[in-house]
Design a protein around this motif. Structure first.
Motif, PDB file in Angstrom:
ATOM      1  N   GLU A 893       0.830  -1.199  -0.067  1.00 25.88           N
ATOM      2  CA  GLU A 893      -0.071   0.096  -0.160  1.00 25.88           C
ATOM      3  C   GLU A 893       0.998   1.250   0.028  1.00 25.88           C
ATOM      4  O   GLU A 893       1.947   1.084   0.284  1.00 25.88           O
ATOM      5  N   GLN A 896       0.487   8.256  -0.379  1.00 24.52           N
ATOM      6  CA  GLN A 896       0.908   9.314  -1.342  1.00 24.52           C
ATOM      7  C   GLN A 896       1.155  10.613  -0.660  1.00 24.52           C
ATOM      8  O   GLN A 896       2.311  11.384  -1.116  1.00 24.52           O
ATOM      9  N   THR A1026     -12.928  -0.151  -2.894  1.00 26.08           N
ATOM     10  CA  THR A1026     -12.720   1.331  -3.071  1.00 26.08           C
ATOM     11  C   THR A1026     -13.260   2.207  -2.455  1.00 26.08           C
ATOM     12  O   THR A1026     -14.456   2.337  -2.442  1.00 26.08           O
ATOM     13  N   ALA A1062     -10.787   4.108  -8.752  1.00 28.13           N
ATOM     14  CA  ALA A1062     -10.423   5.410  -8.026  1.00 28.13           C
ATOM     15  C   ALA A1062     -11.427   6.513  -8.321  1.00 28.13           C
ATOM     16  O   ALA A1062     -11.921   6.753  -9.251  1.00 28.13           O
ATOM     17  N   ARG A1101      -4.550  -1.437 -11.127  1.00 24.23           N
ATOM     18  CA  ARG A1101      -4.468  -0.818  -9.950  1.00 24.23           C
ATOM     19  C   ARG A1101      -4.764   0.886 -10.416  1.00 24.23           C
ATOM     20  O   ARG A1101      -4.261   1.018 -11.568  1.00 24.23           O
ATOM     21  N   LEU A1103      -4.722   5.134  -9.077  1.00 21.30           N
ATOM     22  CA  LEU A1103      -4.523   6.123  -8.079  1.00 21.30           C
ATOM     23  C   LEU A1103      -5.074   7.409  -8.414  1.00 21.30           C
ATOM     24  O   LEU A1103      -4.991   7.597  -9.888  1.00 21.30           O
TER      25      LEU A1103
END
Length: 1189
Positions: A893, A896, A1026, A1062, A1101, A1103
């Motif tokens: 994980e 950020q 999510t 996301a 994946r 972000l």
């Protein structure tokens, strides 16, 4: 009524003295009666009394009248729209009906002029009658140019219609009818197949098959078999095969079946001296039915002459007849005689034989005709007009181009000034006179809905004479420049400098503008067809870069209107003449885009084209600024102003041009299971799951069907049978049963042929893998786990590398990484495969990879060829840091904002690496039972961390002390029931944890009160959870491809195939990556799908990044995109245009209310034209594409 009378008087016919015109009233009454009597279905009679000369809606009878009128209008419009929709479906094939009608009428007209040839007609008819009940080869009619092959076939078609049964179907195509335009073999096969289907009552096949030449070729051959099995009789005539465009190697006749089924007759014609005739004789062999059209005798020529003169109601003197026959006898050509008789219409009885236009050949007669026209009209006018007609122009275009030709204008105005001082145009009367004298040699041909001026099919030879006489290199360059400037619209509305013998200045040529789009959706097809050709041959390189190669709008317009193949062909021509490396890169990008764009069949959106082009070229923009940089800038500017929601690529995440991927071949013969290379002939042989052995040419990357007559191949089937095949005829020569293990997969065995022996190698279990030893200079080690193969190569046999390197390499799919066996270094990764690689081989400087599983649309496998090059050029990727761990890593994980990397281990420990100080590691010790870490979850503010073990959930506080991260806790712990460990989870800001299990359960645990809640379960394991940035929404997905978007009131939206998601920074949108290899953007508030983009590989994946996201695909590519959405999305916006799919929306009210489900059909499709039915997309069924890397 006082005012009413005045109002009504405005709508009544009055006499001169103001009285009502009784005659006009009587005529009006009669007209109403006739209309009502003839149109009762659409007309209703309404009688209403006016109120003061007008309609008052407040009155009951007037309101009823208006309501009746409106209902009648709605009813009639609904009926007419429904009928129009039905007609539109019927009109889908109108172009085929019109094309067939034109060729049939033309054939009937030409058949009237045939004289003689009775013996040859009888031979052909007898051959057709004898071969009708059995399989046979096509009938080939050949002869020299001008011998009357076309007229013979037209007469044969007319005669056979009376001989064959009433239900017989005649299909004829005169391929020289649109000369100089050469028809594509794809267009010919497509139109023939559709006409046969319509005539025989068969269901037309989907138009998607037309996008592939190989699929169309197979469809054509299968259709002949289907017609034969139905018992129908089909006569198919294809005249002048040499007129086919040399696309898809049409002149090699691989599309022509060598074995025609019973009741089907296939006749073709060609010139004896052509390459096609040699290919035909090689392809058909001794069994071919060849009929030569020989020269006519003098008596047959005399018979034709008398018939022609009688039809024209003219006669010739005996001396003139003898001169005609003497000249004709030298060639024996019907065309030669026809040209002489055409000129004889202008002879008089006292015209001496020395002034007659006679010659020993057709070319000589045509040269004399041109000389006479020059004397009458002027050499520049005749040469300029005929030189332009050779290329093919509309009559209006021809007059405009002649007005732009300085030499022609100087000849016309040699002794006089233009009639209008400010206007410079060629007088129309001059062209009218020349056209009148050429009436026997010119005709109007309809091509793509455009009336083109061209030479008649009987005067095709005239174009060759015109080229030799007028089109010198200097004149050709001048004509190409004039035509290029014309289609650029350079002189539209502008003054053009002219230098006449009597005037020097600037005058207005008055030519029309040439926009790329006349109106939205209506392209300038003539400009698309002509401009690149003339720019190339005129040497206008800068205009070519700006208007064609470097114009994103041009590339989109031509690929949509004319097809991607046409655009690639034009760019090939540009690269051949223009020294520009960027043009080659743009072409390679379009080649990579072609498989996806072909499926769109000309219905792609501009946003789809621009997005994919930008995703392939953006990384090259800074290096190649002239063309690629301009293209990327244009694509980005348009996407920034797009009126619809759109994803804008910010990085190159699709296969870019200039890489290892060289070519992709597709074929409808099932998944590729085995490969072999014939080095001497440069052939690639593939075995498919459909039982088909295909032979590909590595020279031209095409499916090869004609090679040396003695060539054979061997195949080993799953039932253990070994078969030998002829690669020329495709026939099985012999079969050996039980040559291999029955019931094994074809890929579980290999064949090796020596001079006199055949070896069948089968797999032997060795340790955890499988091995095969081959006594060649190569050694292969194949491992059958995880869906990929390992390929070990001994490079000693590469002569040019002997002194530089002596080590082996391993290649593994699906990205084909290459390792050094000696050092263990990763040398390179050859990416580009969209499916797991199941077969690999090395040939020369190429690596060939194939896949037996689904590719683009689940119906095609892939075979790819890549450059392997010199391994010394491979360099490993740079590694920024190596972080040691004490046990196997189970999950990762990333924080950020705080720049932390969190690593969960199988030992139960959680390691935290500050990215600023990667060597300073924080550690969260494992629980007492040392249960492994299953997954990690951070809150949106990165202040809380949830850790899931097999038996418990733990919550920690992530803080910062003295600028260094710190972890406190556990703040709370929650036990888990056995057998249902979390697989994915998301942490909400208010200490609530949403997680899904491998069993499909979805739970919400509140750490604040220690209470858990069961949510609606899934039928299989959860694959994605999510949470939104503000904790108001969360998305949950399972392996059954049903995802739920949960918001705080517990309402949900269900859709398919989400692997990751996301939320945008504002939580207004959610981005999802799906198993169907698409990225979707949804509106969170309304649940509407806003945008769909196909990215060729599942995104695993995501972000959030600025106004978009960063994603990682299964192939390891990094996807960075921005999302732009206008403030107001139009109600009719549909991102699923032209695709059929089903979706289900399920909502659940807070408090456990029952579900409300609605199901609907989508008639439109996503911009990449790929189905959203993920069950079929994910199946590993064999596919039919072969890809060269």
């Amino acid at each position: 009524m006082k005012n009413g009378a005045k109002r009504l008087a405005k709508f009544m016919d009055l006499t001169a003295d103001g009285l009502l015109d009784a005659e006009a009233q009587e005529l009006l009454t009669g007209l109403k009666s006739r209309l009502y009597a003839t149109s009762k279905k659409i007309l209703n009679l309404h009688c209403v009394e006016l109120n003061k000369g007008s309609i008052d809606p407040k009155r009951k009878e007037h309101a009823e009248y208006l309501d009746s009128i409106c209902q009648q209008f709605i009813s009639q419009m609904t009926t007419q729209i429904s009928e129009a929709v039905k007609l539109e479906d019927e009109e889908e094939f109108d172009w085929v009906v019109e094309e067939a009608r034109q060729h049939t009428i033309m054939a009937a007209e030409l058949s009237k002029s045939l004289q003689g040839r009775d013996g040859l007609l009888g031979k052909i008819c007898l051959a057709m009658w004898e071969s009708s009940p059995v399989h046979h080869s096509p009938l080939v009619v050949h002869g020299a140019a001008g011998m009357g092959k076309t007229i013979l076939l037209c007469k044969l078609a007319q005669e056979m219609q009376g001989v064959l049964e009433a239900k017989a179907v005649l299909v004829i195509r005169l391929l020289a009818a649109n000369h100089p335009q050469r028809p594509s073999i794809n267009h010919v096969l497509h139109s023939v197949c559709l006409q046969v289907c319509l005539a025989c009552g068969l269901a037309p096949h989907p138009l998607l098959s037309v996008s592939s030449h190989l699929e169309l070729q197979r469809l054509f051959q299968n259709l002949l078999e289907e017609v034969s099995q139905q018992g129908n009789t089909l006569l198919l005539i294809l005249d002048s095969l040499e007129q086919l465009a040399d696309q898809h190697q049409a002149h090699q006749l691989r599309w022509l079946p060598t074995d025609v089924p019973p009741n089907v007759h296939l006749l073709v014609s060609m010139e004896t001296t052509s390459e096609l005739f040699a290919s035909t004789r090689l392809r058909l062999g001794a069994a071919g039915n060849l009929f030569e059209v020989e020269r006519l005798s003098r008596d047959e020529g005399q018979q034709i002459m008398e018939s022609h003169l009688q039809a024209a109601q003219r006669t010739l003197t005996r001396e003139q007849k003898d001169a005609v026959l003497q000249s004709f006898h030298a060639s024996g050509s019907p065309l030669h005689l026809q040209l002489i008789l055409s000129a004889a219409k202008h002879w008089t009885s006292f015209t001496p034989t020395t002034q007659l236009l006679l010659g020993s050949s057709s070319e000589e007669v045509m040269s004399q005709l041109l000389l006479k026209l020059e004397e009458k009209h002027g050499k520049e006018l005749v040469g300029g007009a005929l030189g332009c007609i050779v290329r093919g122009l509309m009559e209006a275009e021809l007059r405009d181009v002649m007005s732009l030709d300085d030499d022609v204008i100087s000849e016309v105005y040699r002794y006089s000034l233009p009639p209008t001082p400010s206007l410079i145009r060629m007088p129309p009367i001059l062209w009218a006179r020349l056209k009148q004298d050429l009436q026997d040699q010119l005709e109007v041909q309809w091509t793509d809905g455009v009336a083109m001026l061209a030479f008649t099919s009987s005067s095709r030879l005239l174009s060759e004479v015109v080229k030799a006489r007028y089109l010198t290199p200097e004149r050709q360059g001048r004509i190409h420049r004039i035509l290029a400037e014309y289609f650029l619209g350079r002189w539209s509305g502008r003054l053009k400098p002219v230098a006449l013998p009597v005037l020097i200045g600037s005058l207005l040529p008055k030519v029309p503008p040439q926009p790329l789009w006349f109106a939205p959706g209506l392209a300038n097809v003539r400009k698309l067809q002509e401009l690149p050709y003339h720019l190339v041959h005129a040497g206008l390189w800068e205009e070519l870069r700006q208007e064609v190669v470097g114009s994103a709008e041009w590339l989109y317009c031509q690929s949509r209107v004319c097809g991607v193949s046409s655009l690639i062909s034009d760019l090939d021509q540009c690269s051949q003449y223009m020294d520009c490396s960027e043009t080659g890169l743009v072409r390679e990008a379009l080649v990579l885009m072609k498989p996806g764009l072909d499926i769109l069949s000309g219905h792609m959106d501009r946003s789809v084209f621009y997005s994919e082009l930008l995703a392939r070229l953006s990384s090259l923009a800074s290096t190649f600024r002239t063309v690629i940089g301009r293209l990327c800038s244009q694509c980005d500017d348009w996407l920034q102003t797009c009126p619809e929601p759109v994803l804008i690529p910010r990085s190159t995440f699709l296969q870019q041009p200039g890489g290892a991927l060289q070519h992709t071949l597709t074929a409808p013969h099932g998944g590729v299971l085995c490969l072999a290379v014939g080095a001497a002939l440069r052939l690639l042989v593939t075995g498919s799951a459909g039982g088909v052995v295909a032979v590909w040419s590595l020279r031209d990357k095409h499916l090869q069907q004609i090679i040396e007559s003695s060539a054979h191949c061997l195949s080993l089937a799953a039932d253990g049978s070994l078969r030998r095949w002829s690669l020329k005829s495709g026939q099985q020569l012999f079969c050996i049963q039980e040559a291999g293990p029955a019931g094994s997969a074809p890929s579980a065995a290999r064949l090796q042929v020596s001079e006199q022996l055949l070896f069948v190698h089968t797999w032997m279990q060795v340790g955890g893998g499988r091995s095969l030893k081959v006594p060649w200079s190569l050694t292969l080690l194949l491992s059958g786990f995880a869906g990929f193969l390992v390929f070990v190569v001994n490079w000693q046999f590469v002569n040019k590398m002997k002194e530089r390197m002596n080590e082996a390499f391993i290649v593994k799919g699906s990205q084909d990484p290459i390792w050094s066996v000696t050092t263990g270094r990763l040398l390179d990764a050859l990416s580009g495969c969209s499916a797991p690689v199941t077969s690999l081989l090395l040939y020369d400087h190429l690596v060939v990879s194939a896949s037996s599983s689904s590719s683009l649309n689940g119906a095609q496998a892939e075979l790819r060829i890549r450059f392997s090059s010199d391994p010394t050029r491979f360099c490993p990727g740079s590694v920024s840091e190596r972080l040691p761990v004490s046990a196997e890593v189970s999950c990762l994980e990333l924080a950020q904002q705080k720049r932390l990397l969190l690593c969960g281990l199988r030992s139960g420990t959680v390691l935290i690496y500050p990215l600023a100080w990667p060597q300073e590691t924080l550690c969260i010790p494992p629980p007492e039972g040392l249960a492994p870490v299953l997954c990690l979850a951070l809150s949106s503010q990165e202040s809380l961390l949830a850790v899931a073990h097999r038996d418990a959930l733990r919550l920690f506080q992530v803080a910062t002390r003295d600028g260094f991260p710190a972890v406190e806790g556990p703040l709370a712990t929650a036990p888990l029931s056995p057998g249902a460990p979390p697989s994915h989870m998301a942490l909400l800001p208010d200490r609530r944890l949403l997680y899904g299990t491998a069993g499909g359960e979805v739970k919400l645990h509140d750490f604040s009160v220690g209470v858990g809640t069961d949510l609606q379960p899934h039928s299989s394991g959860v694959t994605c959870v999510t949470a939104s940035n503000w904790g108001t929404h969360a998305l949950v997905d399972s392996s059954t491809h049903r995802a739920a978007l949960l918001c705080r009131p517990d309402q949900g939206l269900f859709f398919q195939g989400v692997l990751c998601a996301a939320f945008a920074d504002s939580d207004r949108f959610v981005f999802t990556g799906s198993q169907d290899r698409t990225i979707k953007v949804w509106d969170v508030a309304s649940g509407k799908l806003l945008c769909v983009q196909f990215v060729y590989s599942p995104v695993v994946r995501m972000l959030t990044f600025r106004n978009g996201f960063v994603g990682l695909t299964l192939q390891g590519r990094v996807v960075q995109e921005a999302f732009r959405c206008p403030d107001r999305v139009e109600p009719d916006h549909n991102p699923l245009r032209n695709i059929k799919a089903r979706y289900r929306v399920t909502s659940r009210e807070k408090g456990g209310a029952g579900q409300r489900t609605c199901s609907t059909d989508l008639q439109d499709f996503n911009p990449a034209q790929f189905s959203l039915n993920l069950v079929s997309m994910l199946s590993s069924r064999p596919s039919s594409a072969c890809v060269l890397l």
